[in-house]
Structure formats: structure tokens, C-alpha cells
Enzyme design. Sequence first.
Site, PDB file in Angstrom:
ATOM      1  N   GLU A  96      -3.087  -7.628  -2.311  1.00 43.97           N
ATOM      2  CA  GLU A  96      -4.551  -7.543  -2.396  1.00 43.97           C
ATOM      3  C   GLU A  96      -4.903  -6.378  -3.310  1.00 43.97           C
ATOM      4  O   GLU A  96      -4.121  -5.446  -3.465  1.00 43.97           O
ATOM      5  CB  GLU A  96      -5.177  -7.415  -1.010  1.00 43.97           C
ATOM      6  CG  GLU A  96      -4.656  -6.287  -0.158  1.00 43.97           C
ATOM      7  CD  GLU A  96      -5.603  -5.127  -0.173  1.00 43.97           C
ATOM      8  OE1 GLU A  96      -6.804  -5.359  -0.113  1.00 43.97           O
ATOM      9  OE2 GLU A  96      -5.132  -3.991  -0.257  1.00 43.97           O
ATOM     10  N   THR A 154       0.694   1.823  12.922  1.00 43.40           N
ATOM     11  CA  THR A 154      -0.487   1.344  12.208  1.00 43.40           C
ATOM     12  C   THR A 154      -0.703  -0.136  12.477  1.00 43.40           C
ATOM     13  O   THR A 154      -1.720  -0.687  12.108  1.00 43.40           O
ATOM     14  CB  THR A 154      -0.337   1.547  10.692  1.00 43.40           C
ATOM     15  OG1 THR A 154       0.880   0.922  10.288  1.00 43.40           O
ATOM     16  CG2 THR A 154      -0.281   3.015  10.348  1.00 43.40           C
ATOM     17  N   GLN A 214       0.816  -1.220   0.000  1.00 39.00           N
ATOM     18  CA  GLN A 214       0.000   0.000   0.000  1.00 39.00           C
ATOM     19  C   GLN A 214       0.847   1.266   0.000  1.00 39.00           C
ATOM     20  O   GLN A 214       0.625   2.172  -0.801  1.00 39.00           O
ATOM     21  CB  GLN A 214      -0.943   0.016   1.204  1.00 39.00           C
ATOM     22  CG  GLN A 214      -1.755   1.300   1.259  1.00 39.00           C
ATOM     23  CD  GLN A 214      -2.994   1.205   2.123  1.00 39.00           C
ATOM     24  OE1 GLN A 214      -3.243   0.199   2.762  1.00 39.00           O
ATOM     25  NE2 GLN A 214      -3.781   2.248   2.138  1.00 39.00           N
ATOM     26  N   ASN A 228       6.312   8.547   8.614  1.00 40.98           N
ATOM     27  CA  ASN A 228       5.102   9.348   8.497  1.00 40.98           C
ATOM     28  C   ASN A 228       5.039  10.461   9.518  1.00 40.98           C
ATOM     29  O   ASN A 228       4.639  11.575   9.212  1.00 40.98           O
ATOM     30  CB  ASN A 228       3.874   8.454   8.631  1.00 40.98           C
ATOM     31  CG  ASN A 228       3.654   7.630   7.383  1.00 40.98           C
ATOM     32  OD1 ASN A 228       4.215   7.949   6.337  1.00 40.98           O
ATOM     33  ND2 ASN A 228       2.870   6.588   7.475  1.00 40.98           N
ATOM     34  N   GLU A 253      26.137   7.287  -8.818  1.00 43.56           N
ATOM     35  CA  GLU A 253      26.913   8.333  -8.145  1.00 43.56           C
ATOM     36  C   GLU A 253      26.462   8.531  -6.703  1.00 43.56           C
ATOM     37  O   GLU A 253      27.272   8.848  -5.839  1.00 43.56           O
ATOM     38  CB  GLU A 253      26.768   9.666  -8.890  1.00 43.56           C
ATOM     39  CG  GLU A 253      27.808   9.852  -9.965  1.00 43.56           C
ATOM     40  CD  GLU A 253      27.666  11.195 -10.653  1.00 43.56           C
ATOM     41  OE1 GLU A 253      27.728  12.226  -9.965  1.00 43.56           O
ATOM     42  OE2 GLU A 253      27.483  11.212 -11.873  1.00 43.56           O
TER      43      GLU A 253
END
Length: 453
Positions: free
Chosen positions: A71, A179, A11, A206, A254
Site C-alpha cells: 500500500e 502490533t 512498512q 522493537n 565473509e
Amino acid sequence: MREVISIHIGQAGVQVGNACWELYCLEHGIQPDGLMPSSKTIGVEDDAFNTFFSETGAGKHVPRAVFLDLEPTVVDEVRTGTYRQLFHPEQLITGKEDAANNYARGHYTIGKEIVDLCLDRIRKLADNCTGLQGFLVFSSVGGGTGSGLGALLLERLSVDYGKKSKLGFTVYPSPQVATAVVEPYNSVLSTHALLEHTDVAVMLDNEAIYDICRRSLDIQRPTYTNLNRLIAQVISSLTASLRFDGALNVDVTEFQTNLVPYPRIHFMLCSYAPVISAEKAYHEQLSVAEITNSAFEPASMMAKCDPRHGKYMACCLMYRGDVVPKDVNAAVATIKTKRTIQFVDWSPTGFKCGINYQPPTVVPGGDLAKVQRAVCMISNSTAIAEVFSRIDHKFDLMYAKRAFVHWYVGEGMEEGEFSEAREDLAALEKDYEEVGTESQEGDGEEGEDGGDQ
């Protein structure tokens, strides 16, 4: 041509991928149906953007990318979204049941069934390239698909394309926001593979990006779209020199050469400046020195870790827009005089700069303001070890009680893999510690090989 293939897994990988391709299309003037009205050379493969897009005889541009998930729901959003005509249906690969936040499902049971199909599609893209230079792999390590299937795919890519460089853009679990309960397990197991099979891994988290959105863009409740668009700007800045012509271009290999002092020490921090909303930008024009300083601010880092707690080993500054080398040199000289920004003493120069004249593009109606110039920094700092020690600590608390382990063993994983992966990360933390300190003791002899076990 020096093509790059992007692989978006799970996801997080798919949603970041959406934001990236949306931005690339805007930057190159490619419409959602893949046509490019401004293109003078139809079907000619030597335009700079052909590193990321292949061009059909009819003048349609197709991203050199695959989207994989175990999924279908997230990839279905691509199949039905604005850019559905951009991708070849074969590039969007989905399974029927998801990895359920379980590394073992992504890596052993369910991932194993789909991985050959994925490699087959990647092989098709690779055969379509004249001089493939490497892969960009987007995933998160907290879930099941990104961590498990991501690790499996990287292992297989190492076998099939041994010498090609692999850059990972990896979303790591945040300190406060989780999560999934089993994030620490998935992260440790997956990092074990990232250590072996990626050449450079850029860490994102996040929470850090939420904070940047809240603080700099005044978005009270940032959504994943806000986050991903910011990440897309970073990735676009890194890859701009592959897609446009500029004064100081930087190749994928590089990055590796300049940022990785020892093979294992390849986890990077990144930051981007200026992150500024349209209302504010109306009133200020940011100079090269200002954006360079702000890229070094701890608050600009896209992973929760404080670079002041560590030392820099190397640092890559990618400027784009209205920037001349003279200003860059002056800005870097100023940074070097600052006491807060410390380099290890075996890395005297430590800076690699790239300049690209294409100014940053922003998504219309997005959060970021249109600016004349921007900089993206990727740095290799010993402070990143904070991220690992945080995850390791959480892993230890759970693993001491063997909590949730049966879910992994039930999918055909051996318990020994947990301890093996955990020991590998303990060694990595130690490597970072040594790299930061090894130069003070002795007469600099062991500085040459001390950190490279």
C-alpha cells in the site's frame, strides 16, 4: 566492483531503509539530490561507495535499492520526503491495497500480482552491477507484507540468483509489545521461508531497542525514528567495510563463512556500542576495551534474549574509527577470560574482527553523540532459540483453537502449511539445543554433523 542491492519490504523495511540511506548519504557526503560536491571522480565507478550507489554520467549518485510495499502511504513519505530526488521513481514500488497483517495476502493473493514487477526492477539494478555480491533484505515478520511478500521475494531471488548471498535484517515480534494479534502466525510462516532462503538473518526487536533508547539515551518515549536511527547505525557499521577502505575489511560472504556453522543455524544477535547521548559523551571518552565489553552486555542486545542463557558459536566484531589491531586483540583476550561469556567447545577461536578507519557519523540533531570509535557485534548464540520458543508458544495457543485461521485459508493458503512451518521451527529449536550440547557427549564424533539435519 562488489555491489550490494538493498531491498526494503513493507512498512518496517521501508522506514528502516529511510534511516539507513539518510545515514549513508551523510557518511559519504552525498546531498539529498544525489550530488556529491566532494567527489573528484565524476562518473567513475570504482570508488568504494559505489558498492551501494551507482553513479550517473552527470555525477548523481543513485542508491542500489528498491522499496516495496503493498500500500502506498509509507512509500509516499519517501516520494515526498527530503530524499525524494535521490531515488529513481522506478525504485519505489507500491500496490493499491495492503496485506492487512495477513501473511497469505502478502504471499499469495496480493503479493503475487506485484512480485514480478519487483523482480523486474531488481533485475535492472543487478544488470547495472559488474560483480553483484548479494542482497540485503529488510523487513519485519509480524505484519503481512514483510512476512508474506518478503518470503515470496526471497524464494524467487533464490531461483533467479541462486549463489548470491542474502542477508536479512528482520524485525521480530517483541515479548510484551505487539502490533497485531496474528503476529505469531505471520512470524512462524515467514521464518519457515527465512530458514530456507537467507544465508544470514540478523534479528531485531522493537522492545529491546526501545529499552536501549530509554536507558542509554534518556528518551522517555522513543518513536520509530529513534529506533530506526539506532538500527541504521548497526547496519552502517556492518556495511562500512564494503563502502570505505579499512585495515581489516569484511565482505558480505565473509559474514556467512565465519558466523554460520550449519546452514540452518544462521539467526544472529547484534549489539552496538557506545549508545550514548550528547550530554554524557561530553564527559567521557570510551576505550576499545570498554566499548567491547559493553557490546557483550545482555542489555545491549537488539533482540530480547539473554546471551548468558546460551553459548556463543561465533562472533564478529566490526570496529570503526580510531581503533588499532593491538587494542582489539587485547580487548578480545579479556573477553575470552570472562566466565560469563561462554563459547561452545567445538569453536575454539570464535572471533572475527573487522576494523574500519571511518569514524561513526551521526545524524545532526539526532539522539546519538558523535564518538571517536564504535563497535558493532554480530554473534551466533544458542540463546536466540529463546526468541523462537516465545513465538512458537504464542502460535500454539492460538492454533490449538484454530483462531483466525480462516483469514489465511480464505486467501488460498492450505492449513497444512501452518503445521509444516511450525514443525520446521520445532526442528530449529532442537537444532539449537543440540549444537549447544552435542560436544559434551561421546568422543566428539557426532559434533561434526550432529546439528545439521
